[in-house]
Design a protein around this motif. Sequence first.
Motif, PDB file in Angstrom:
ATOM      1  N   ILE A   1      -5.202  -7.121  -3.664  1.00  0.00           N
ATOM      2  CA  ILE A   1      -4.666  -8.329  -4.334  1.00  0.00           C
ATOM      3  C   ILE A   1      -3.499  -7.723  -5.008  1.00  0.00           C
ATOM      4  N   GLY A   2      -3.418  -6.489  -5.711  1.00  0.00           N
ATOM      5  CA  GLY A   2      -2.314  -5.866  -6.368  1.00  0.00           C
ATOM      6  C   GLY A   2      -2.388  -6.290  -7.762  1.00  0.00           C
ATOM      7  N   ALA A   3      -3.549  -6.674  -8.263  1.00  0.00           N
ATOM      8  CA  ALA A   3      -3.617  -7.275  -9.918  1.00  0.00           C
ATOM      9  C   ALA A   3      -4.927  -7.101 -10.109  1.00  0.00           C
ATOM     10  N   VAL A   4      -5.059  -6.656 -11.619  1.00  0.00           N
ATOM     11  CA  VAL A   4      -6.312  -6.523 -12.096  1.00  0.00           C
ATOM     12  C   VAL A   4      -6.147  -7.700 -13.322  1.00  0.00           C
ATOM     13  N   ASN A   5      -7.733  -8.092 -13.713  1.00  0.00           N
ATOM     14  CA  ASN A   5      -7.401  -8.708 -14.978  1.00  0.00           C
ATOM     15  C   ASN A   5      -8.670  -8.478 -15.862  1.00  0.00           C
TER      16      ASN A   5
ATOM     17  N   ALA B   1      -9.007 -16.591   0.166  1.00  0.00           N
ATOM     18  CA  ALA B   1      -9.139 -17.367   1.399  1.00  0.00           C
ATOM     19  C   ALA B   1      -9.363 -16.518   2.714  1.00  0.00           C
ATOM     20  N   ALA B   2      -8.620 -15.526   2.721  1.00  0.00           N
ATOM     21  CA  ALA B   2      -8.603 -14.366   3.732  1.00  0.00           C
ATOM     22  C   ALA B   2     -10.009 -13.752   3.828  1.00  0.00           C
ATOM     23  N   GLU B   3     -10.268 -13.247   2.545  1.00  0.00           N
ATOM     24  CA  GLU B   3     -11.777 -12.413   2.505  1.00  0.00           C
ATOM     25  C   GLU B   3     -12.801 -13.229   2.821  1.00  0.00           C
ATOM     26  N   GLU B   4     -12.869 -14.579   2.267  1.00  0.00           N
ATOM     27  CA  GLU B   4     -14.043 -15.708   2.867  1.00  0.00           C
ATOM     28  C   GLU B   4     -13.914 -15.993   4.206  1.00  0.00           C
ATOM     29  N   GLY B   5     -12.909 -15.446   5.298  1.00  0.00           N
ATOM     30  CA  GLY B   5     -12.898 -16.023   6.431  1.00  0.00           C
ATOM     31  C   GLY B   5     -12.194 -17.218   6.897  1.00  0.00           C
ATOM     32  N   ALA B   6     -11.501 -17.619   6.104  1.00  0.00           N
ATOM     33  CA  ALA B   6     -10.647 -18.781   6.313  1.00  0.00           C
ATOM     34  C   ALA B   6      -9.929 -18.800   7.813  1.00  0.00           C
TER      35      ALA B   6
ATOM     36  N   VAL C   1      -0.865 -10.491   2.899  1.00  0.00           N
ATOM     37  CA  VAL C   1      -2.111 -10.947   3.535  1.00  0.00           C
ATOM     38  C   VAL C   1      -2.367 -10.422   4.747  1.00  0.00           C
ATOM     39  N   ARG C   2      -1.223 -10.588   5.608  1.00  0.00           N
ATOM     40  CA  ARG C   2      -1.377 -10.359   7.018  1.00  0.00           C
ATOM     41  C   ARG C   2      -1.726  -8.597   7.164  1.00  0.00           C
ATOM     42  N   GLN C   3      -1.118  -7.908   6.390  1.00  0.00           N
ATOM     43  CA  GLN C   3      -1.509  -6.456   6.525  1.00  0.00           C
ATOM     44  C   GLN C   3      -2.928  -6.083   6.320  1.00  0.00           C
ATOM     45  N   TRP C   4      -3.757  -7.054   5.667  1.00  0.00           N
ATOM     46  CA  TRP C   4      -5.045  -6.677   5.609  1.00  0.00           C
ATOM     47  C   TRP C   4      -6.166  -7.467   6.292  1.00  0.00           C
ATOM     48  N   TYR C   5      -5.691  -8.888   6.684  1.00  0.00           N
ATOM     49  CA  TYR C   5      -6.524  -9.558   7.499  1.00  0.00           C
ATOM     50  C   TYR C   5      -5.664 -10.214   8.687  1.00  0.00           C
TER      51      TYR C   5
ATOM     52  N   ALA D   1       1.365  -4.097 -13.833  1.00  0.00           N
ATOM     53  CA  ALA D   1       1.933  -2.912 -14.702  1.00  0.00           C
ATOM     54  C   ALA D   1       0.788  -2.183 -15.065  1.00  0.00           C
ATOM     55  N   ILE D   2      -0.444  -2.615 -15.153  1.00  0.00           N
ATOM     56  CA  ILE D   2      -1.436  -1.626 -15.661  1.00  0.00           C
ATOM     57  C   ILE D   2      -2.068  -0.655 -14.410  1.00  0.00           C
ATOM     58  N   LEU D   3      -1.561  -1.014 -13.267  1.00  0.00           N
ATOM     59  CA  LEU D   3      -2.316  -0.229 -12.318  1.00  0.00           C
ATOM     60  C   LEU D   3      -2.148   1.367 -12.326  1.00  0.00           C
ATOM     61  N   PRO D   4      -1.200   1.711 -12.611  1.00  0.00           N
ATOM     62  CA  PRO D   4      -0.763   3.153 -12.706  1.00  0.00           C
ATOM     63  C   PRO D   4      -1.810   3.869 -13.827  1.00  0.00           C
ATOM     64  N   PHE D   5      -2.219   3.054 -14.901  1.00  0.00           N
ATOM     65  CA  PHE D   5      -2.833   3.526 -15.995  1.00  0.00           C
ATOM     66  C   PHE D   5      -4.416   3.576 -15.436  1.00  0.00           C
ATOM     67  N   LEU D   6      -4.899   3.315 -14.487  1.00  0.00           N
ATOM     68  CA  LEU D   6      -6.263   3.027 -14.303  1.00  0.00           C
ATOM     69  C   LEU D   6      -6.839   4.299 -13.608  1.00  0.00           C
ATOM     70  N   ALA D   7      -8.153   4.592 -13.763  1.00  0.00           N
ATOM     71  CA  ALA D   7      -8.882   5.930 -13.256  1.00  0.00           C
ATOM     72  C   ALA D   7      -9.244   5.449 -11.890  1.00  0.00           C
ATOM     73  N   GLY D   8      -9.408   4.130 -11.653  1.00  0.00           N
ATOM     74  CA  GLY D   8      -9.964   3.817 -10.271  1.00  0.00           C
ATOM     75  C   GLY D   8      -9.953   2.404 -10.103  1.00  0.00           C
ATOM     76  N   ILE D   9      -9.795   1.733  -9.068  1.00  0.00           N
ATOM     77  CA  ILE D   9      -9.751   0.574  -8.756  1.00  0.00           C
ATOM     78  C   ILE D   9     -10.437  -0.141  -7.756  1.00  0.00           C
ATOM     79  N   ASP D  10     -11.069  -1.384  -7.923  1.00  0.00           N
ATOM     80  CA  ASP D  10     -11.917  -2.114  -6.944  1.00  0.00           C
ATOM     81  C   ASP D  10     -11.075  -2.420  -5.681  1.00  0.00           C
ATOM     82  N   PRO D  11     -11.681  -2.096  -4.513  1.00  0.00           N
ATOM     83  CA  PRO D  11     -10.842  -2.356  -3.212  1.00  0.00           C
ATOM     84  C   PRO D  11     -10.164  -3.724  -3.046  1.00  0.00           C
ATOM     85  N   LEU D  12     -10.831  -4.836  -3.405  1.00  0.00           N
ATOM     86  CA  LEU D  12     -10.279  -6.084  -3.261  1.00  0.00           C
ATOM     87  C   LEU D  12      -9.186  -6.343  -4.318  1.00  0.00           C
ATOM     88  N   ALA D  13      -9.342  -5.882  -5.474  1.00  0.00           N
ATOM     89  CA  ALA D  13      -8.314  -5.743  -6.597  1.00  0.00           C
ATOM     90  C   ALA D  13      -7.072  -4.838  -6.121  1.00  0.00           C
ATOM     91  N   GLU D  14      -7.292  -3.992  -5.342  1.00  0.00           N
ATOM     92  CA  GLU D  14      -6.178  -3.077  -5.014  1.00  0.00           C
ATOM     93  C   GLU D  14      -5.557  -4.031  -3.991  1.00  0.00           C
TER      94      GLU D  14
END
Length: 291
Positions: free
Chosen positions: A92-96, A147-152, A172-176, A77-90
Motif C-alpha cells: 500500500i505504501g502507507a502505515v497508520n 479489493a485486489a487482496e480480497e480477489g475482486a 496495484v497491477r505491479q502486485w496483483y 513519510a514515516i516509512l524510512p524511520f521504521l524498523a520493519g513493515i507488514d507486507p500489505l502495508a508495504e
Amino acid sequence: MQIQTKINGQTALFGIFGHPVKHSFSPILQNTLAALLGENAVYVPFPVPPEGLEAAVKGAFALGVQGLNITIPHKQAILPFLAGIDPLAERIGAVNTLCRRENGFWGYNTDVLGLKKCFSLHHRSLKGERVLLIGAGGAANAAAFLAAEEGADALWIANRTLAKAQALSQRVRQWYPLPVHPISLQDIPHLEGPLLVIQTTSVGMERDESPVLDPSFWQKVPFVVDIIYTPWQTRTLREARAQGAEGVNGFEMLIYQGIASAELWRNIQLSPHEAQALYNALALYYREGQA
Ligand code: NAP
C-alpha cells in the motif's frame, strides 16, 4: 483535595502523530477502549510537524511508548524511520499504526483492516466482484489494495485527476493480476453493473455534493461504502439509498481501524460483542455531538 491515581508509575503510553492532530477522534476511541479492557493505559495526541517526524519516532521509542497511530501528513513519510513493515502495508505504501518491537517500531495499515471489517459486518465480500473505487488519494490506496487482496474480479478507479488514478492502477497491477481501469468521474455513469462501490473522495464533506453525477447510476449498485462520516449521511449515500442500494458511512471503518490498531498493540482480539458495544457507544456519542 482528591488524589488522582488513574495515571501512575505503571501507566502504559500510546498516542497519535499528526499535523494537525487536534480534530482526531482516536484519543476518545482508544481511551474508551482501554477503559473497556480495564487497563492502566493512556492515549494522547502528539502534534508532530513534518520536520520533527524522525526525532519524534526515535523519542517515542526511547520514552517507552507502546504503540502509535499515524495520521495526515505522515502516513508515507514515516516509512524510512521504521524498523520493519507488514507486507500489505508495504504494498500500500502507507502505515497508520506503529507497534513497538525490540529493535524499533514496525508499521501496519489498519485502514485496510477497518474497511475489510466494514464489508464483513454487512455480509459482503469483494471476492469475485466488480469494484468501483471513487478517489485516488491516501485512503483510496488502502481500498484499492483491499479489493485486489480480497480477489475482486475487476477494479475501476475513478478520480478527478486522471493521472492519479492511472498511477494507483499501475501500482496495484505491479502486485496483483486483476484488471484495473483508471477512469474519469464523468465515465462512472457509463459503467455496467453490478458494482460494489467504495467512495473515498472528500466530496460531500463540505457541501452537499456527490462525485457521481447521475443518480440513476446507483440502480446498478447493490452496496456502497462512503468512507466520509461527517455528515453522517452524504449526498452520495442519500442518492444511492434512494435507488435501492445498501449504503454504509465511514464511521465503522474509523472505529474498526482503531480496534485493529489496539488489537495489534496488545496481541489480543476483542470479541464481536465487545467491539459492537464499543462501536454503539462511540456512534451515539459522536452523533449527539453533531446534533
Ligand atoms: P486525500 O489524500 O486528500 O484525497 C482526496 C481525494 O478526494 C482525491 O481523490 C481527490 O481528487 C478527491 N477530491 C477532493 N476534492 C474533490 C472535488 N472537489 N471533486 C472531485 N474530487 C475531489 O484525502 P484522503 O486522506 O484520501 O481522505 C479522503 C476522505 O476520506 C476524507 O473525507 C477523509 O475524512 C475520509 N477518510 C475516512 C477514513 C475512515 O476511517 N472512515 C479514513 C481516511 C479518510 P484529486 O486527486 O483530483 O485531487
